[in-house]
Design an enzyme around this catalytic site. Structure first.
Site, PDB file in Angstrom:
ATOM      1  N   SER A 180       0.798  -1.225   0.000  1.00 16.59           N
ATOM      2  CA  SER A 180       0.000   0.000   0.000  1.00 16.59           C
ATOM      3  C   SER A 180       0.831   1.275   0.000  1.00 16.59           C
ATOM      4  O   SER A 180       0.342   2.321  -0.405  1.00 16.59           O
ATOM      5  CB  SER A 180      -0.934   0.005   1.214  1.00 16.59           C
ATOM      6  OG  SER A 180      -0.200  -0.173   2.397  1.00 16.59           O
ATOM      7  N   HIS A 208      -5.451  -4.079  -1.921  1.00 16.30           N
ATOM      8  CA  HIS A 208      -5.328  -3.058  -2.975  1.00 16.30           C
ATOM      9  C   HIS A 208      -5.387  -3.649  -4.380  1.00 16.30           C
ATOM     10  O   HIS A 208      -5.332  -2.917  -5.364  1.00 16.30           O
ATOM     11  CB  HIS A 208      -4.029  -2.264  -2.809  1.00 16.30           C
ATOM     12  CG  HIS A 208      -4.085  -1.343  -1.637  1.00 16.30           C
ATOM     13  ND1 HIS A 208      -4.654  -0.096  -1.699  1.00 16.30           N
ATOM     14  CD2 HIS A 208      -3.697  -1.522  -0.353  1.00 16.30           C
ATOM     15  CE1 HIS A 208      -4.587   0.473  -0.512  1.00 16.30           C
ATOM     16  NE2 HIS A 208      -4.013  -0.364   0.328  1.00 16.30           N
ATOM     17  N   LYS A 239     -11.976  -0.521  -0.908  1.00 19.77           N
ATOM     18  CA  LYS A 239     -11.069   0.178  -1.826  1.00 19.77           C
ATOM     19  C   LYS A 239     -11.693   0.179  -3.230  1.00 19.77           C
ATOM     20  O   LYS A 239     -12.654   0.894  -3.455  1.00 19.77           O
ATOM     21  CB  LYS A 239      -9.686  -0.458  -1.724  1.00 19.77           C
ATOM     22  CG  LYS A 239      -9.188  -0.393  -0.256  1.00 19.77           C
ATOM     23  CD  LYS A 239      -7.805  -0.865  -0.069  1.00 19.77           C
ATOM     24  CE  LYS A 239      -7.470  -1.119   1.393  1.00 19.77           C
ATOM     25  NZ  LYS A 239      -7.526   0.058   2.272  1.00 19.77           N
TER      26      LYS A 239
HETATM   27  N1  PLP Z   1      -4.600  -4.754   4.181  1.00 20.53           N
HETATM   28  C1  PLP Z   1      -3.945  -3.845   3.441  1.00 20.53           C
HETATM   29  C2  PLP Z   1      -2.808  -4.282   2.569  1.00 20.53           C
HETATM   30  C3  PLP Z   1      -4.340  -2.497   3.474  1.00 20.53           C
HETATM   31  O1  PLP Z   1      -3.687  -1.582   2.752  1.00 20.53           O
HETATM   32  C4  PLP Z   1      -5.431  -2.121   4.289  1.00 20.53           C
HETATM   33  C5  PLP Z   1      -5.915  -0.727   4.363  1.00 20.53           C
HETATM   34  O2  PLP Z   1      -5.344   0.209   3.956  1.00 20.53           O
HETATM   35  C6  PLP Z   1      -6.046  -3.111   5.055  1.00 20.53           C
HETATM   36  C7  PLP Z   1      -5.623  -4.407   4.970  1.00 20.53           C
HETATM   37  C8  PLP Z   1      -7.180  -2.768   5.960  1.00 20.53           C
HETATM   38  O3  PLP Z   1      -8.379  -2.847   5.274  1.00 20.53           O
HETATM   39  P1  PLP Z   1      -9.663  -2.104   5.861  1.00 20.53           P
HETATM   40  O4  PLP Z   1      -9.507  -0.670   5.503  1.00 20.53           O
HETATM   41  O5  PLP Z   1     -10.807  -2.774   5.222  1.00 20.53           O
HETATM   42  O6  PLP Z   1      -9.602  -2.317   7.347  1.00 20.53           O
END
Ligand code: PLP
Length: 392
Positions: A180, A208, A239
């Site tokens: 991310s 992502h 997302k």
């Molecule tokens: N996993 C990754 C790689 C992320 O970038 C994010 C959020 O930015 C999450 C999990 C968390 O997801 P959520 O926003 O649904 O809690």
């Protein structure tokens, strides 16, 4: 000294380091242009990659689900909150990934926490990429397994750690699919190969990547044709799908195990039915409108090319996440502030989200940005970049 003075001291220390965060309020959105402080600004840091969050068809189906189901689920899944619409969505997700079963979670954060703490314990070893998302880091910590951090994308280092480890229990390799903050991709062929050779479980977080990577938007696993080699795939709805919540897909026994042992799954109120309806609508649009993904990638190529031509360092990113490396926190936030004055919102990212000295702006475009929007953005980046001496 008062008992909460430590809070003020800590806040002061954050201010001195340039790490103090303040929330920026968006008053109207989400679309390529949003209203902030009463003014329209171009949004260039949203994860609503395909522009689905604001799609009228999503809204309509969500409203219909409110009529039919009401707003809340009324309970945890294991007590009274498992609704037919949850089953419908889980079946759809399992089919989407070609896996046996799916299970919903309220967020990607809680999915990662739940999976890692349920599956792994004191006698086990987790191998985790050093740039994995915070929810994976926290899941590893809470699981109490020994966690071996391998250098970012470094398969030799991962193999070295795998070879050295001799756990009483299990091994699990975990990686983001698309990272991310650096916008690079996990080397899935090598990861799955190592998992096979060292008899390790493999888990990939496609937060992502869903909706964006792969011919049909089914993630990096689809892109590398490796979905059937992964034991655990995590995806999110917040997302590219433009909604909220998350899921895991895998074998029937994995899902049954998580239903029984996943504390974050067991002890929380289930996802609201209208959200499930909007995700179902979003999955329909993903299938019906593949050109959204094409438009997103066109926009990504245009902006990344433009930024690189201007002389910005985009950290060799090859995905739809475009970091613009600045370095120090003060300069980074000054860049965000000046861009905002020029009606472009690109958030500065500082430690602990990224390492010291590697502060950056996260630039993400949407399928719904026009060429005119993007030219406007590049013009402002050029202006501020020159003012701050970041480009020649
Ligand atoms: N996993 C990754 C790689 C992320 O970038 C994010 C959020 O930015 C999450 C999990 C968390 O997801 P959520 O926003 O649904 O809690």
């Amino acid at each position: 000294m008062g008992k909460i003075d430590f809070i003020e001291r800590e806040l002061q220390s954050l201010r001195e380091k340039g790490h103090y965060r303040q929330i920026r309020w968006i008053e109207e959105g989400p679309s390529p242009w949003v209203r902030m402080n009463g003014e329209k600004v171009l949004l260039l840091c949203s994860n609503n990659y395909l522009g689905l969050a604001n799609d009228p068809r999503l809204k309509e189906k969500t409203l219909r689900a409110i009529e039919e189901w009401g707003c809340g689920s009324g309970g945890s899944r294991s007590i009274s909150g498992s609704l037919a619409i949850h089953r419908l969505l889980e079946e759809r997700l399992a089919q989407f990934h070609g896996c046996e079963k799916a299970l919903l979670f309220n967020s990607g954060y809680s999915a990662n926490l739940s999976i890692l703490t349920a599956l792994m314990g004191r006698e086990d070893v987790i191998f985790s990429d050093e740039l994995n998302h915070a929810s994976i880091v926290d899941g590893c910590r809470l699981s109490r397994a020994s966690t071996q951090i391998y250098h970012h994308l470094d398969m030799d280092h991962l193999e070295f750690l795998l070879r050295k480890s001799d756990p009483k229990g299990k091994r699990l390799i975990v990686s983001d699919g698309v990272f991310s903050m650096d916008g690079d991709e996990a080397p899935l062929p090598e990861l799955t190969n190592l998992a096979r050779r060292y008899d390790a479980l493999i888990m990939v977080d496609e937060a992502h990547a869903i909706g964006v990577m792969g011919a049909k938007g089914r993630g990096t696993a689809e892109r590398f044709h490796l979905s059937n080699q992964l034991d655990i795939i995590v995806g999110t709805f917040g997302k590219a799908l433009g909604c909220f919540g998350a899921y895991v897909v895998g074998s029937r026994s994995l899902i049954e195990f998580l239903i029984n042992k996943g504390r974050v799954f067991l002890y929380t109120t289930a996802l609201p039915p209208p959200i499930c309806a909007s995700v179902l609508a979003s999955l329909d649009l993903l299938e019906e409108e593949p050109d959204r993904r094409d438009r997103l990638w066109e926009n990504v190529r245009y902006v990344r090319g433009g930024l690189e031509e201007l002389g910005f360092d985009t950290m060799k990113s090859k995905t739809h996440i475009i970091p613009v490396l600045i370095g120090e926190p003060e300069r980074t936030m000054e860049m965000t502030r000046r861009l905002l004055e020029r009606k472009v919102f690109a958030q500065g990212i500082r430690p602990p989200t990224v390492p010291e000295g590697k502060c950056r702006l996260m630039v993400t475009v949407m399928a719904t940005h026009t060429r005119k929007d993007l030219d406007f953005a590049l013009e402002q980046f050029e202006g501020v970049g020159r003012e701050l001496g970041l480009i020649g």
